[in-house]
Design a protein around this motif. Structure first.
Motif, PDB file in Angstrom:
ATOM      1  N   MET A   1       0.843  -1.275  -0.053  1.00 26.40           N
ATOM      2  CA  MET A   1       0.069   0.020   0.127  1.00 26.40           C
ATOM      3  C   MET A   1       0.914   1.201   0.032  1.00 26.40           C
ATOM      4  O   MET A   1       2.035   1.241   0.382  1.00 26.40           O
ATOM      5  N   VAL A   2       0.616   2.224  -0.761  1.00 25.17           N
ATOM      6  CA  VAL A   2       1.159   3.441  -0.771  1.00 25.17           C
ATOM      7  C   VAL A   2       0.527   4.518   0.297  1.00 25.17           C
ATOM      8  O   VAL A   2      -0.359   4.692   0.368  1.00 25.17           O
ATOM      9  N   HIS A   3       1.909   5.226   1.001  1.00 25.91           N
ATOM     10  CA  HIS A   3       1.397   5.863   2.075  1.00 25.91           C
ATOM     11  C   HIS A   3       1.776   7.221   1.550  1.00 25.91           C
ATOM     12  O   HIS A   3       2.888   7.292   1.000  1.00 25.91           O
ATOM     13  N   PRO A   4       1.279   8.229   1.949  1.00 20.71           N
ATOM     14  CA  PRO A   4       1.951   9.575   1.632  1.00 20.71           C
ATOM     15  C   PRO A   4       2.876  10.037   2.573  1.00 20.71           C
ATOM     16  O   PRO A   4       2.964   8.989   3.585  1.00 20.71           O
ATOM     17  N   LYS A   5       3.552  10.904   2.498  1.00 20.03           N
ATOM     18  CA  LYS A   5       4.540  11.135   3.634  1.00 20.03           C
ATOM     19  C   LYS A   5       3.874  11.531   4.882  1.00 20.03           C
ATOM     20  O   LYS A   5       2.861  12.194   5.172  1.00 20.03           O
ATOM     21  N   ARG A   6       4.704  10.706   5.838  1.00 17.67           N
ATOM     22  CA  ARG A   6       3.808  10.738   7.061  1.00 17.67           C
ATOM     23  C   ARG A   6       4.513  11.732   8.275  1.00 17.67           C
ATOM     24  O   ARG A   6       5.566  11.456   8.488  1.00 17.67           O
ATOM     25  N   PRO A   7       3.721  12.472   8.947  1.00 18.83           N
ATOM     26  CA  PRO A   7       4.330  13.360   9.758  1.00 18.83           C
ATOM     27  C   PRO A   7       4.940  12.626  10.879  1.00 18.83           C
ATOM     28  O   PRO A   7       4.456  11.631  11.488  1.00 18.83           O
ATOM     29  N   GLN A   8       6.063  13.163  11.463  1.00 18.06           N
ATOM     30  CA  GLN A   8       6.512  12.415  12.585  1.00 18.06           C
ATOM     31  C   GLN A   8       5.608  12.374  13.927  1.00 18.06           C
ATOM     32  O   GLN A   8       5.846  11.117  14.409  1.00 18.06           O
ATOM     33  N   GLU A   9       4.582  13.115  14.220  1.00 15.49           N
ATOM     34  CA  GLU A   9       3.987  12.935  15.214  1.00 15.49           C
ATOM     35  C   GLU A   9       2.967  11.604  15.056  1.00 15.49           C
ATOM     36  O   GLU A   9       2.445  11.327  16.047  1.00 15.49           O
ATOM     37  N   LEU A  10       2.867  10.985  14.026  1.00 12.43           N
ATOM     38  CA  LEU A  10       1.997   9.987  13.708  1.00 12.43           C
ATOM     39  C   LEU A  10       2.624   8.744  13.777  1.00 12.43           C
ATOM     40  O   LEU A  10       1.964   7.691  13.730  1.00 12.43           O
ATOM     41  N   PHE A  11       3.984   8.631  13.867  1.00 11.26           N
ATOM     42  CA  PHE A  11       4.606   7.515  13.832  1.00 11.26           C
ATOM     43  C   PHE A  11       4.044   6.243  14.820  1.00 11.26           C
ATOM     44  O   PHE A  11       3.859   5.315  14.510  1.00 11.26           O
ATOM     45  N   GLN A  12       3.815   6.791  16.155  1.00  7.10           N
ATOM     46  CA  GLN A  12       3.289   5.913  17.101  1.00  7.10           C
ATOM     47  C   GLN A  12       1.925   5.293  16.523  1.00  7.10           C
ATOM     48  O   GLN A  12       1.782   4.129  16.852  1.00  7.10           O
ATOM     49  N   LEU A  13       1.028   6.113  15.903  1.00  3.63           N
ATOM     50  CA  LEU A  13      -0.317   5.603  15.519  1.00  3.63           C
ATOM     51  C   LEU A  13      -0.012   4.513  14.060  1.00  3.63           C
ATOM     52  O   LEU A  13      -0.952   3.746  13.960  1.00  3.63           O
TER      53      LEU A  13
END
Ligand code: ADP
Ligand code: MG
Length: 696
Positions: A1-13
């Protein structure tokens, strides 16, 4: 699955569920089946009901089957002797009466420790009354009085799967809730205030802690907020697709001269419907503008889409360019080829046909060179049109029929065979506005919501099956009068043996009831030659009644058939009933459709049948279908490629969708989209529009 760039804050999620305490590889595998692989998926798995443990009735006033909580003293254990297979019973009581707790396959010491004789415990679970005695099998909770706090009064109920218990899921959700970071607010304060919405983290906590039934409803502020987030992300993604198309391919102006389109109209044996006139005008205005056309033309079978497409094609031909019509099958290609040429002949034009390699012999070479040198200006074809060796002198318009059968990529390939090619996609599956907005937000919409004049309405009736004899008498009279009829039996699952048997039984009983007529049978489990033979007999009139499962949905066209009986109509979805009924009302005869149901039926089924009786408008039916079924179950969905939402319910959140649409546009222009889009897309759009984006 392709993800857009993911902001740092979301890593946990976006960590794997195994990152949650208590979730190992085995549980993660189970979660993946029903919930998903990431922490965010666990958070988006929302409760569907609640268990209310606040009821603490006296033991002599227990309601059978109700969830209740009791404060009791343990009196005695009745332990089954070793090797004897009967449950372990624990007798308990309080001032209001007595209760028996029942445990199957109990482990010795465990029950002893859980419920020591003489001690007080709080128990909660489903009560049963059996031989006038109050019982509870496997209480959900047994706690000491000072541990009451560990037992929730109101408990959310989640969709589960084999191996996933409420307790384990609950633990995973609690752990997941603890990982939610503090995120910047992307919804403007005014919208938050008007709707009384909580922030993202509070909303997540709230939806997992419903206090009453009302909290489960789509209009609960926490639920609505999360639904809005999802819809907003969807609309932002679609804006990006649209933007991308507009940026990379500037449109062309096709001025047209009006000569061919006018000649076409002058030679029509009928007048255009108002819907056709509108659609043609909308398309023409796209063509004449410098913007690239990306438009969808929707209309039921028979609403006259081909003519609209032809007008669009002639407009680009007048402007000196070429037009191509892409269709999913050879049969359809030949059909379109013939009907286009019938309309083109009087104005001295013609269309060419391009099928796969080896299908059109030497003609193929000529067609290819004609397309390349521009001597052919209109072509109809299958996937063959997309192949690399097909080149156009100047392709100006690509029309794609039955567009859900092609991917976004294929649609784009054809668009790339020219310079700023306009694209018109056509679909015969009416899609509710709200769904069209989410799935095809990058396409402008034109709708043919009106039948050509002179088409007779189909007389639709709803009847309970105890009047079947009457129905059969009616059929007999109709067949005597030379009519042809379909008798549809449900086949919900392709392999359902019971349904097949029912269809065969019905066939046998109709053969007996109609000795003077030939009855044919066609269902999905028959061998193809036999089935084709049955269909052919019905087509040529040697059989007058065709008993069929839903196979007739796919492409039987018998204009002489004017009657349709649908048995167990309550088992069909609205879209399917609509498709089925569309098989009659195609010829000169006044047609009728009888929806036979087996009572008792649910309110939803009743509404469905009433909708069918009251309207033939595919758009109205599609909207009702969405309302009644919810978007996840929307029947045309897989067919039409509409994305599924997890938090939003398009039936209930239609107003939020419009709001999201407006908001996404605003965010695109004022730059806030740049700030928040990565966050929103990662959180909410991984499955639908992002996939769509990636495909484009
Ligand atoms: P669709 O492609 O939407 O299923 P078609 O374009 O094949 O429908 O049209 C179905 C039939 O109706 C064709 O025979 C066509 O010539 C005819 N038709 C189209 N428009 C009109 C109209 N305005 N009035 C009468 N008949 C029409
Ligand atoms: Mg058509």
């Amino acid at each position: 699955m392709v993800h857009p760039k993911r902001p740092q804050e979301l890593f946990q999620l976006f960590a794997a569920t195994t990152s949650l305490p208590g979730v190992g590889a085995k549980l993660a595998a189970i979660l993946e089946k029903r919930v998903g692989s990431y922490v965010i998926d666990v958070l988006r798995h929302l409760p569907i009901a609640i268990i209310d443990r606040s009821q603490k009735p006296p033991l002599d006033a227990v309601i059978d089957g109700a969830i209740a909580t009791f404060d009791i003293i343990v009196v005695k254990h009745d332990k089954p002797p070793r090797g004897v297979r009967r449950p372990w019973r624990v007798f308990c009581q309080n001032d209001t009466g007595s209760i028996e707790l029942v445990f199957f396959h109990a482990r010795d010491d465990y029950i002893q420790r859980l419920l020591p004789v003489g001690e007080r415990r709080i128990i909660s679970g489903r009560t049963e009354i059996f031989n006038n005695r109050v019982q509870m099998a496997h209480p959900d909770y047994v706690v000491k009085p000072d541990e009451m706090a560990s037992m929730p009064e109101i408990e959310p109920v989640y969709p589960l799967t084999a191996g996933l218990t409420p307790k384990v899921l609950r633990r995973a959700i609690t752990a997941a809730l603890a990982t939610i970071p503090t995120l910047p607010e992307w919804i403007p304060p005014s919208i938050m205030a008007t709707n009384n919405w909580p922030d993202f983290a509070s909303a997540m906590r709230t939806v997992h802690a419903p206090q009453n039934e009302a909290d489960l409803l789509p209009n609960n502020p926490a639920r609505a907020r999360l639904a809005f987030d999802e819809l907003l992300a969807n609309q932002i993604a679609l804006n990006m697709v649209r933007q991308q198309a507009a940026d990379t391919v500037p449109g062309r102006i096709f001025a047209g001269t009006g000569t061919l389109t006018r000649a076409l109209m002058d030679n029509l044996p009928f007048a255009l419907t108002k819907a056709q006139t509108n659609a043609i005008a909308e398309i023409k205005s796209d063509q004449e503008s410098g913007k690239r056309m990306l438009r969808m033309l929707q209309g039921d079978v028979g609403s006259g889409k081909t003519l609209v497409a032809l007008a669009a094609m002639l407009h680009v031909v007048e402007s000196g360019a070429q037009a191509a019509l892409l269709v999913p099958t050879e049969v359809l290609a030949r059909q379109h080829y013939q009907s286009l040429n019938k309309m083109l002949a009087p104005i001295g034009k013609s269309a060419s046909l391009l099928l796969g390699q080896g299908r059109t012999g030497s003609g193929r070479k000529d067609t290819l060179s004609g397309l390349a040198d521009g001597t052919i200006d209109i072509v109809v074809g299958t996937h063959a049109l997309l192949s690399e060796n097909v080149a156009f002198a100047d392709l100006g318009l690509a029309v794609v029929d039955e567009q859900h059968r092609f991917g976004v990529r294929q649609r784009l390939i054809l668009g790339q065979k020219g310079n700023g090619v306009d694209v018109l996609v056509m679909t015969a599956t009416p899609i509710p506005r709200s769904l069209a907005m989410t799935a095809y937000g990058d396409l402008e919409q034109s709708r043919l919501n009106e039948k050509p004049a002179g088409r007779l309405a189909i007389d639709t009736r709803v009847m309970p099956n105890d009047r079947l004899d009457q129905v059969i008498d009616g059929i007999r009279r109709a067949l005597d009068a030379g009519k042809r009829a379909y008798w549809i039996c449900p086949l919900v699952e392709e392999s359902d043996k019971l349904d097949i048997a029912a269809a065969e039984d019905r066939f046998a009983s109709l053969v007996r009831a109609l000795p003077a007529h030939k009855v044919a049978l066609a269902h999905g489990k028959m061998k193809a030659p036999e089935r084709d033979e049955a269909m052919q007999a019905f087509r040529d009139g040697s059989a007058q009644l065709l008993v069929a499962t839903t196979v007739v949905e796919v492409g039987v066209d018998v204009p002489e058939a004017s009657i349709m009986i649908i048995e167990h109509a309550e088992r069909f979805g609205l879209a399917q009933l609509h498709q089925l009924r569309g098989r009659v009302g195609r010829g000169a005869d006044k047609s009728s459709c009888i929806l036979v149901y087996a009572p008792p039926i649910s309110d939803t089924s009743k509404t469905r049948l009433t909708v069918m009786r009251d309207t033939e408008d595919g758009f109205v039916i599609a909207e009702e279908d969405l309302k009644l079924r919810g978007p996840g179950e929307f029947l045309g969905q897989r067919q039409s490629g509409v994305p599924e939402f997890i938090l939003a319910d398009l039936g209930a959140h239609a107003d939020l969708l419009s709001l999201a649409r407006t908001e996404a546009r605003r965010m695109a222009t004022d730059g806030t989209a740049l700030t928040y889009s990565d966050m929103l897309l990662s959180l909410f759009e991984r499955d639908s529009a992002v996939r769509y984006l990636a495909a484009g």
